[in-house]
Design a protein around this motif. Structure first.
Motif, PDB file in Angstrom:
ATOM      1  N   LEU A   1      -0.376   4.251  13.255  1.00 44.35           N
ATOM      2  CA  LEU A   1      -0.749   4.495  11.830  1.00 44.35           C
ATOM      3  C   LEU A   1      -1.509   6.347  11.858  1.00 44.35           C
ATOM      4  O   LEU A   1      -2.222   6.045  12.050  1.00 44.35           O
ATOM      5  CB  LEU A   1      -1.870   3.660  11.373  1.00 44.35           C
ATOM      6  N   THR A   2      -0.130   6.997  10.624  1.00 43.42           N
ATOM      7  CA  THR A   2      -1.268   8.097  10.540  1.00 43.42           C
ATOM      8  C   THR A   2      -0.767   8.361   8.943  1.00 43.42           C
ATOM      9  O   THR A   2       0.296   7.857   8.778  1.00 43.42           O
ATOM     10  CB  THR A   2      -0.594   9.109  11.827  1.00 43.42           C
ATOM     11  N   THR A   3      -0.725   9.178   8.893  1.00 43.74           N
ATOM     12  CA  THR A   3      -0.805   9.754   7.100  1.00 43.74           C
ATOM     13  C   THR A   3      -0.660  11.083   7.178  1.00 43.74           C
ATOM     14  O   THR A   3      -0.782  12.201   7.824  1.00 43.74           O
ATOM     15  CB  THR A   3      -2.296  10.161   6.460  1.00 43.74           C
ATOM     16  N   HIS A   4       1.729  11.168   6.969  1.00 43.06           N
ATOM     17  CA  HIS A   4       1.889  12.549   7.204  1.00 43.06           C
ATOM     18  C   HIS A   4       0.954  13.219   6.436  1.00 43.06           C
ATOM     19  O   HIS A   4       1.326  14.989   7.188  1.00 43.06           O
ATOM     20  CB  HIS A   4       2.969  11.919   6.574  1.00 43.06           C
ATOM     21  N   ASP A   5       0.475  12.972   4.885  1.00 41.83           N
ATOM     22  CA  ASP A   5       0.260  14.686   4.404  1.00 41.83           C
ATOM     23  C   ASP A   5      -0.470  15.293   5.418  1.00 41.83           C
ATOM     24  O   ASP A   5      -0.617  16.400   4.920  1.00 41.83           O
ATOM     25  CB  ASP A   5      -0.004  14.144   2.951  1.00 41.83           C
ATOM     26  N   ALA A   6      -1.583  14.284   5.340  1.00 42.59           N
ATOM     27  CA  ALA A   6      -2.745  14.879   5.600  1.00 42.59           C
ATOM     28  C   ALA A   6      -2.577  15.666   7.816  1.00 42.59           C
ATOM     29  O   ALA A   6      -3.524  16.693   8.048  1.00 42.59           O
ATOM     30  CB  ALA A   6      -3.945  13.796   5.974  1.00 42.59           C
TER      31      ALA A   6
ATOM     32  N   ARG B   1       0.840  -1.253  -0.368  1.00 43.05           N
ATOM     33  CA  ARG B   1      -0.344   0.378   0.432  1.00 43.05           C
ATOM     34  C   ARG B   1       0.890   1.197  -0.307  1.00 43.05           C
ATOM     35  O   ARG B   1      -0.302   2.244  -0.478  1.00 43.05           O
ATOM     36  CB  ARG B   1      -1.183  -0.152   1.630  1.00 43.05           C
ATOM     37  N   ASP B   2       2.098   1.133  -0.173  1.00 42.38           N
ATOM     38  CA  ASP B   2       2.889   2.440   0.029  1.00 42.38           C
ATOM     39  C   ASP B   2       2.337   3.231   1.386  1.00 42.38           C
ATOM     40  O   ASP B   2       2.206   4.301   0.730  1.00 42.38           O
ATOM     41  CB  ASP B   2       3.207   2.811  -0.918  1.00 42.38           C
ATOM     42  N   HIS B   3       2.593   2.558   2.387  1.00 41.62           N
ATOM     43  CA  HIS B   3       1.773   3.138   3.736  1.00 41.62           C
ATOM     44  C   HIS B   3       2.385   2.363   5.098  1.00 41.62           C
ATOM     45  O   HIS B   3       2.193   0.964   5.191  1.00 41.62           O
ATOM     46  CB  HIS B   3       0.795   3.275   3.417  1.00 41.62           C
ATOM     47  N   HIS B   4       2.977   3.084   5.955  1.00 41.58           N
ATOM     48  CA  HIS B   4       4.095   2.530   6.784  1.00 41.58           C
ATOM     49  C   HIS B   4       4.216   2.684   8.148  1.00 41.58           C
ATOM     50  O   HIS B   4       3.933   3.787   8.322  1.00 41.58           O
ATOM     51  CB  HIS B   4       5.716   2.595   5.897  1.00 41.58           C
ATOM     52  N   PRO B   5       3.502   1.544   8.530  1.00 41.81           N
ATOM     53  CA  PRO B   5       3.152   1.712  10.685  1.00 41.81           C
ATOM     54  C   PRO B   5       4.790   2.628  11.273  1.00 41.81           C
ATOM     55  O   PRO B   5       5.530   1.699  11.049  1.00 41.81           O
ATOM     56  CB  PRO B   5       2.864   1.150  10.794  1.00 41.81           C
TER      57      PRO B   5
HETATM   58  C1  LIG Z   1       5.803   9.159  -1.476  1.00 41.69           C
HETATM   59  C2  LIG Z   1       5.092   8.157   0.201  1.00 41.69           C
HETATM   60  O1  LIG Z   1       4.332   8.086  -0.639  1.00 41.69           O
HETATM   61  C3  LIG Z   1       4.788   8.462   1.040  1.00 41.69           C
HETATM   62  O2  LIG Z   1       6.013   9.162   1.424  1.00 41.69           O
HETATM   63  C4  LIG Z   1       4.365   7.682   1.777  1.00 41.69           C
HETATM   64  C5  LIG Z   1       5.166   6.433   2.938  1.00 41.69           C
HETATM   65  N1  LIG Z   1       4.471   6.077   3.718  1.00 41.69           N
HETATM   66  C6  LIG Z   1       3.299   6.315   4.922  1.00 41.69           C
HETATM   67  N2  LIG Z   1       3.537   5.896   5.751  1.00 41.69           N
HETATM   68  C7  LIG Z   1       2.328   6.245   6.571  1.00 41.69           C
HETATM   69  N3  LIG Z   1       2.149   5.597   7.014  1.00 41.69           N
HETATM   70  N4  LIG Z   1       1.812   7.480   6.186  1.00 41.69           N
HETATM   71  C8  LIG Z   1       2.478   8.209   4.773  1.00 41.69           C
HETATM   72  O3  LIG Z   1       1.843   9.397   4.698  1.00 41.69           O
HETATM   73  C9  LIG Z   1       3.187   7.913   4.124  1.00 41.69           C
HETATM   74  N5  LIG Z   1       3.828   8.564   2.973  1.00 41.69           N
END
Ligand SMILES: C[C@H](O)[C@H](O)[C@H]1CNC2=NC(N)=NC(=O)C2=N1
Length: 101
Positions: free
Chosen positions: A68-73, A51-55
């Motif tokens: 788990l969080t979404t850094h951009d948001a 998912r390209d989403h990393h805990p």
């Molecule tokens: C460019 C890449 O998609 C981002 O850096 C991803 C990578 N993994 C991530 N993982 C998580 N948990 N939150 C993110 O915002 C996130 N961003």
């Protein structure tokens, strides 16, 4: 109504709680062995990679906490909720007990 970043509005996936700062989903699990903990960490890693989403992980012996969080948001999004829900059956699977115990 506008949704604020980091504000959790829907139901949480089973077993997960909102972090103290309200910006992440957290689940802490105590496994029956260090090896089981390692297996769960590795299995959730595969889900995260896909998912390209990393805990974030806090791991001490048999106790592991996923965050788990979404850094951009700057908070919890559907990406966090979806990975949390996908991780749940994996975490349950590694909570095995040896046969006969
Ligand atoms: C460019 C890449 O998609 C981002 O850096 C991803 C990578 N993994 C991530 N993982 C998580 N948990 N939150 C993110 O915002 C996130 N961003």
């Amino acid at each position: 109504m506008q949704q604020e970043y980091g504000q959790e509005t829907g139901p949480l996936p089973a077993g997960w709680r909102l972090s103290e700062d309200g910006r992440a989903l957290e689940r802490e699990v105590e496994f029956p062995s260090f090896a089981a903990a390692a297996g769960a960490v590795m299995a959730v890693m595969l889900l995260a990679e896909k998912r390209d989403h990393h805990p974030d992980l806090t791991w001490s012996w048999v106790r592991v906490r996923w965050r788990l969080t979404t850094h951009d948001a700057g908070g919890v999004t559907d990406r966090d909720r979806e990975l949390a829900a996908a991780a749940n059956p994996v975490l349950e699977a590694f909570l095995f007990r040896p046969a006969g115990s």
